[in-house]
Design a protein around this motif. Structure first.
Motif, PDB file in Angstrom:
ATOM      1  N   ILE A  88       0.757  -1.144  -0.423  1.00  0.00           N
ATOM      2  CA  ILE A  88       0.228  -0.101   0.302  1.00  0.00           C
ATOM      3  C   ILE A  88       0.541   1.411   0.383  1.00  0.00           C
ATOM      4  N   ILE A  89       0.176   1.950  -1.034  1.00  0.00           N
ATOM      5  CA  ILE A  89       1.586   3.436  -1.002  1.00  0.00           C
ATOM      6  C   ILE A  89       0.725   4.477  -0.648  1.00  0.00           C
ATOM      7  N   TYR A  90       1.410   5.831   0.661  1.00  0.00           N
ATOM      8  CA  TYR A  90       0.612   6.745   0.902  1.00  0.00           C
ATOM      9  C   TYR A  90       1.486   8.204   0.125  1.00  0.00           C
ATOM     10  N   ILE A  91       0.620   8.713  -0.414  1.00  0.00           N
ATOM     11  CA  ILE A  91       1.749  10.226  -1.418  1.00  0.00           C
ATOM     12  C   ILE A  91       1.967  10.968   0.008  1.00  0.00           C
ATOM     13  N   VAL A  92       2.911  11.264   0.360  1.00  0.00           N
ATOM     14  CA  VAL A  92       3.127  12.168   1.220  1.00  0.00           C
ATOM     15  C   VAL A  92       4.043  13.453   0.766  1.00  0.00           C
ATOM     16  N   VAL A 110      -1.803   3.169  -4.818  1.00  0.00           N
ATOM     17  CA  VAL A 110      -1.747   4.475  -3.480  1.00  0.00           C
ATOM     18  C   VAL A 110      -3.292   4.205  -3.115  1.00  0.00           C
ATOM     19  N   SER A 111      -3.327   4.317  -1.907  1.00  0.00           N
ATOM     20  CA  SER A 111      -4.055   4.152  -1.034  1.00  0.00           C
ATOM     21  C   SER A 111      -5.094   5.628  -0.783  1.00  0.00           C
ATOM     22  N   ASP A 112      -3.586   6.626  -0.432  1.00  0.00           N
ATOM     23  CA  ASP A 112      -5.133   7.951  -0.386  1.00  0.00           C
ATOM     24  C   ASP A 112      -3.195   9.094  -0.512  1.00  0.00           C
ATOM     25  N   LYS A 124      -2.096   7.457  12.591  1.00  0.00           N
ATOM     26  CA  LYS A 124      -3.256   6.426  13.055  1.00  0.00           C
ATOM     27  C   LYS A 124      -3.529   5.582  12.404  1.00  0.00           C
ATOM     28  N   GLU A 125      -4.326   7.154  11.348  1.00  0.00           N
ATOM     29  CA  GLU A 125      -5.592   6.945  11.176  1.00  0.00           C
ATOM     30  C   GLU A 125      -5.141   6.165   9.348  1.00  0.00           C
ATOM     31  N   LEU A 130      -5.493   0.174   7.069  1.00  0.00           N
ATOM     32  CA  LEU A 130      -4.136  -1.035   6.837  1.00  0.00           C
ATOM     33  C   LEU A 130      -4.518  -2.207   7.462  1.00  0.00           C
ATOM     34  N   GLY A 131      -5.073  -1.915   8.916  1.00  0.00           N
ATOM     35  CA  GLY A 131      -5.733  -3.272   9.933  1.00  0.00           C
ATOM     36  C   GLY A 131      -6.866  -3.323   9.466  1.00  0.00           C
ATOM     37  N   LYS A 132      -7.583  -2.372   8.225  1.00  0.00           N
ATOM     38  CA  LYS A 132      -8.452  -3.237   7.053  1.00  0.00           C
ATOM     39  C   LYS A 132      -8.450  -3.863   6.530  1.00  0.00           C
TER      40      LYS A 132
END
Length: 134
Positions: A88-92, A110-112, A124-125, A130-132
């Motif tokens: 899972i990739i998050y663009i920051v 890209v997840s978010d 935390k979000e 990721l837990g889901k």
């Protein structure tokens, strides 16, 4: 919330990297952390890990504006690598350009899209999301 096994940060800003590490420690985000300062370094290392059949990160936090190989170039190359594990990739990024957000969402991995600075609550979000998935 269960912490993830391996997280990867790809960002050339040492201050951001220092801060994100502190937040990760604070909320017990991951067991192990990989840090790369540009897309090329990350791509080469991740390719080697895939080839050696070693453990890959569960999540990548990817900056867009970096030297050598930026976040977009990294994504373009990374999606071409055959990989059994879904990362899972998050663009920051500090970019608030709606075009960047749209472009990021065009990548399946890209997840978010997270706008810097990253807060404890946002991380935390990510952990909850990721837990889901896991």
């Amino acid at each position: 919330m269960k912490k993830i096994d391996i997280a990867c940060v790809i960002d050339d800003d040492p201050i951001f990297v220092f801060g994100i590490k502190k937040i990760m420690e604070l909320i017990d985000f991951c067991k192990n952390l990989m840090v790369f300062s540009d897309g090329e370094e990350a791509l080469n290392n991740l390719k080697a890990i895939i080839s050696a059949n070693e453990k890959l990160p569960d999540v990548i936090l990817l900056d867009l504006n970096m030297p050598i190989l930026d976040g977009w170039q990294f994504l373009e190359e990374f999606v071409k690598i055959p990989c059994k594990k879904k990362i899972i990739i998050y663009i920051v990024s500090s970019s608030v350009d709606p075009q960047d957000v749209l472009r990021a969402k065009s990548f399946e991995l890209v997840s978010d899209y997270i706008v810097k600075p990253v807060t404890v609550e946002k991380l935390k979000e990510v952990l909850r999301d990721l837990g889901k998935v896991a």
